[in-house]
Scaffold this motif. Structure first.
Motif, PDB file in Angstrom:
ATOM      1  N   VAL A 119       0.860  -1.181   0.000  1.00 44.42           N
ATOM      2  CA  VAL A 119       0.000   0.000   0.000  1.00 44.42           C
ATOM      3  C   VAL A 119       0.901   1.237   0.000  1.00 44.42           C
ATOM      4  CG1 VAL A 119      -1.788   1.283   1.226  1.00 44.42           C
ATOM      5  CG2 VAL A 119      -1.809  -1.233   1.261  1.00 44.42           C
ATOM      6  N   LEU A 120       0.630   2.144  -0.920  1.00 42.53           N
ATOM      7  CA  LEU A 120       1.418   3.373  -1.047  1.00 42.53           C
ATOM      8  C   LEU A 120       0.538   4.563  -0.689  1.00 42.53           C
ATOM      9  CD1 LEU A 120       2.151   5.967  -3.049  1.00 42.53           C
ATOM     10  CD2 LEU A 120       4.026   4.792  -1.912  1.00 42.53           C
ATOM     11  N   VAL A 121       1.039   5.415   0.182  1.00 38.95           N
ATOM     12  CA  VAL A 121       0.328   6.618   0.609  1.00 38.95           C
ATOM     13  C   VAL A 121       1.125   7.835   0.160  1.00 38.95           C
ATOM     14  CG1 VAL A 121      -0.611   7.897   2.574  1.00 38.95           C
ATOM     15  CG2 VAL A 121      -0.511   5.377   2.627  1.00 38.95           C
ATOM     16  N   ASP A 122       0.436   8.826  -0.403  1.00 47.02           N
ATOM     17  CA  ASP A 122       1.114  10.052  -0.811  1.00 47.02           C
ATOM     18  C   ASP A 122       0.078  11.175  -0.876  1.00 47.02           C
ATOM     19  OD1 ASP A 122       3.033  11.912  -1.938  1.00 47.02           O
ATOM     20  OD2 ASP A 122       4.141  10.169  -2.670  1.00 47.02           O
ATOM     21  N   LEU A 167      -0.727  15.785   5.074  1.00 46.68           N
ATOM     22  CA  LEU A 167      -1.376  14.511   4.763  1.00 46.68           C
ATOM     23  C   LEU A 167      -2.695  14.314   5.517  1.00 46.68           C
ATOM     24  CD1 LEU A 167       1.677  12.065   4.614  1.00 46.68           C
ATOM     25  CD2 LEU A 167       0.401  13.027   2.698  1.00 46.68           C
ATOM     26  N   SER A 168      -3.354  15.407   5.886  1.00 44.44           N
ATOM     27  CA  SER A 168      -4.703  15.241   6.426  1.00 44.44           C
ATOM     28  C   SER A 168      -5.645  14.784   5.323  1.00 44.44           C
ATOM     29  CB  SER A 168      -5.204  16.550   7.042  1.00 44.44           C
ATOM     30  OG  SER A 168      -5.255  17.582   6.078  1.00 44.44           O
ATOM     31  N   ASN A 169      -5.225  14.956   4.061  1.00 38.22           N
ATOM     32  CA  ASN A 169      -5.935  14.427   2.898  1.00 38.22           C
ATOM     33  C   ASN A 169      -4.888  13.757   2.021  1.00 38.22           C
ATOM     34  OD1 ASN A 169      -8.167  13.981   1.175  1.00 38.22           O
ATOM     35  ND2 ASN A 169      -7.653  15.782  -0.045  1.00 38.22           N
ATOM     36  N   ALA A 170      -5.002  12.446   1.822  1.00 37.81           N
ATOM     37  CA  ALA A 170      -3.947  11.706   1.120  1.00 37.81           C
ATOM     38  C   ALA A 170      -4.539  10.647   0.210  1.00 37.81           C
ATOM     39  CB  ALA A 170      -3.010  11.043   2.131  1.00 37.81           C
ATOM     40  N   ARG A 171      -3.762  10.291  -0.822  1.00 37.44           N
ATOM     41  CA  ARG A 171      -4.188   9.182  -1.676  1.00 37.44           C
ATOM     42  C   ARG A 171      -3.622   7.887  -1.129  1.00 37.44           C
ATOM     43  NH1 ARG A 171       0.064  11.217  -5.175  1.00 37.44           N
ATOM     44  NH2 ARG A 171       1.524   9.579  -5.816  1.00 37.44           N
ATOM     45  N   VAL A 172      -4.384   6.805  -1.307  1.00 39.67           N
ATOM     46  CA  VAL A 172      -3.997   5.493  -0.802  1.00 39.67           C
ATOM     47  C   VAL A 172      -4.165   4.502  -1.951  1.00 39.67           C
ATOM     48  CG1 VAL A 172      -4.358   3.765   0.997  1.00 39.67           C
ATOM     49  CG2 VAL A 172      -4.875   6.178   1.467  1.00 39.67           C
ATOM     50  N   ALA A 201     -14.144   7.417  -9.368  1.00 36.79           N
ATOM     51  CA  ALA A 201     -13.278   6.322  -8.916  1.00 36.79           C
ATOM     52  C   ALA A 201     -11.994   6.876  -8.307  1.00 36.79           C
ATOM     53  CB  ALA A 201     -12.963   5.391 -10.083  1.00 36.79           C
ATOM     54  N   LEU A 202     -11.423   7.887  -8.945  1.00 36.72           N
ATOM     55  CA  LEU A 202     -10.192   8.479  -8.433  1.00 36.72           C
ATOM     56  C   LEU A 202     -10.427   9.122  -7.069  1.00 36.72           C
ATOM     57  CD1 LEU A 202      -7.267   8.802  -9.489  1.00 36.72           C
ATOM     58  CD2 LEU A 202      -7.904  11.115 -10.212  1.00 36.72           C
ATOM     59  N   ALA A 203     -11.594   9.710  -6.886  1.00 32.95           N
ATOM     60  CA  ALA A 203     -11.924  10.328  -5.600  1.00 32.95           C
ATOM     61  C   ALA A 203     -11.943   9.305  -4.474  1.00 32.95           C
ATOM     62  CB  ALA A 203     -13.280  11.029  -5.692  1.00 32.95           C
ATOM     63  N   ALA A 204     -12.237   8.053  -4.814  1.00 35.04           N
ATOM     64  CA  ALA A 204     -12.279   6.996  -3.794  1.00 35.04           C
ATOM     65  C   ALA A 204     -10.894   6.458  -3.472  1.00 35.04           C
ATOM     66  CB  ALA A 204     -13.185   5.861  -4.251  1.00 35.04           C
ATOM     67  N   SER A 205      -9.859   7.067  -4.045  1.00 35.21           N
ATOM     68  CA  SER A 205      -8.493   6.681  -3.682  1.00 35.21           C
ATOM     69  C   SER A 205      -7.866   7.705  -2.740  1.00 35.21           C
ATOM     70  CB  SER A 205      -7.612   6.542  -4.935  1.00 35.21           C
ATOM     71  OG  SER A 205      -7.337   7.809  -5.501  1.00 35.21           O
ATOM     72  N   GLN A 206      -8.576   8.783  -2.442  1.00 36.23           N
ATOM     73  CA  GLN A 206      -8.021   9.780  -1.533  1.00 36.23           C
ATOM     74  C   GLN A 206      -8.986  10.025  -0.374  1.00 36.23           C
ATOM     75  OE1 GLN A 206      -7.350  13.122  -4.288  1.00 36.23           O
ATOM     76  NE2 GLN A 206      -9.053  14.197  -3.320  1.00 36.23           N
ATOM     77  N   TRP A 207      -8.410  10.109   0.829  1.00 35.60           N
ATOM     78  CA  TRP A 207      -9.218  10.114   2.051  1.00 35.60           C
ATOM     79  C   TRP A 207      -8.629  11.083   3.063  1.00 35.60           C
ATOM     80  CZ3 TRP A 207     -13.489   6.967   1.866  1.00 35.60           C
ATOM     81  CH2 TRP A 207     -13.489   5.994   0.848  1.00 35.60           C
ATOM     82  N   ARG A 208      -9.522  11.703   3.819  1.00 30.63           N
ATOM     83  CA  ARG A 208      -9.082  12.525   4.942  1.00 30.63           C
ATOM     84  C   ARG A 208      -8.743  11.604   6.115  1.00 30.63           C
ATOM     85  NH1 ARG A 208      -9.257  17.650   3.951  1.00 30.63           N
ATOM     86  NH2 ARG A 208     -10.570  18.446   2.278  1.00 30.63           N
ATOM     87  N   ILE A 209      -7.923  12.123   7.013  1.00 33.07           N
ATOM     88  CA  ILE A 209      -7.391  11.281   8.078  1.00 33.07           C
ATOM     89  C   ILE A 209      -8.492  10.783   9.015  1.00 33.07           C
ATOM     90  CG2 ILE A 209      -6.886  13.127   9.741  1.00 33.07           C
ATOM     91  CD1 ILE A 209      -4.109  11.633  10.125  1.00 33.07           C
TER      92      ILE A 209
END
Length: 235
Positions: A60-63, A73-78, A211-219
């Protein structure tokens, strides 16, 4: 699953929150067997990705996020098994406003970053791509390096953007610029073959963005994030 601490507070804060949501184990050193969660390419992150790709181990890569980016990174892609999103399941997540497609003159090329060159063995991608473009178009081909300033200035006159895989492709597509990318790109679903650079199509962007929006999430959403990616990790 092991979450690899870095000693950098903003990264480790994210990892600690994700450990609570997922039940993963926080550690400074990957055991080489468990599914690793790494934040970015520094502090050994690139080496872990390279090893996982070589041995077929999920990771799993987070950025930073694709939009509404936040340094802390309070909002990050996973992303699972790739530096960018490859999970194109639909979602009901909020997407940014898109600009209608428009025409321009120059073709903007984004060079591969050094870490990306290493992870994907893409050392010659930029040179080969520029050479190919000059064979198939007479348009100006502009190589935009990271140090060259704001991407928006280049997009204002762009006919197309060509990149191996970076956030710039998302920014260009949202701004109404056709994109030509690799399969590792966050814009892969709306990318086209480089041979079509003179006559691009203009695909709909809404489902791709959902779909892309579902790869980024707030903490504070990492429990939902884990529910989303868990099937991909387990698969």
């Amino acid at each position: 699953m092991q979450l690899i601490l870095t000693g950098v507070q903003r990264r480790d804060n994210w990892l600690q929150a994700f450990a609570e949501a997922s039940g993963g184990i926080l550690t400074r050193n990957w055991d080489g067997v468990s599914v690793p969660v790494v934040v970015g390419n520094k502090d050994g992150g690139a080496e872990i990705q390279i090893e996982c790709r070589k041995r077929g181990i999920p990771y799993v890569l987070v950025d930073h996020a694709y939009w509404n980016r936040d340094f802390n990174l309070s909002n990050a892609r996973v992303c699972v098994n790739n530096y960018h999103c490859t999970d194109w399941r639909d979602s009901d997540r909020v997407t940014p406003h898109v600009t209608p497609y428009r025409e321009g003159k120059a073709i903007i090329v984004i060079p591969t970053a050094p870490y990306i060159q290493r992870i994907y063995d893409a050392f010659d991608w930029t040179e080969l791509t520029v050479a190919r473009l000059k064979e198939i178009t007479k348009r100006p081909v502009v190589v935009k390096n990271k140090s060259d300033g704001d991407l928006a200035k280049y997009l204002a006159k762009a006919h197309a953007l060509v990149s191996f895989g970076s956030v710039s492709e998302v920014e260009a597509a949202i701004a109404g610029i056709p994109v030509f990318t690799s399969p590792y790109s966050p814009a892969a679903p709306i990318s086209q073959d480089i041979a079509q650079v003179e006559t691009p199509s203009y695909p709909d962007r809404e489902q791709w963005l959902r779909a892309l929006a579902a790869s980024q999430w707030r903490i504070n959403e990492l429990d939902q994030c884990w529910q989303r990616i868990r099937p991909l990790v387990e698969k």
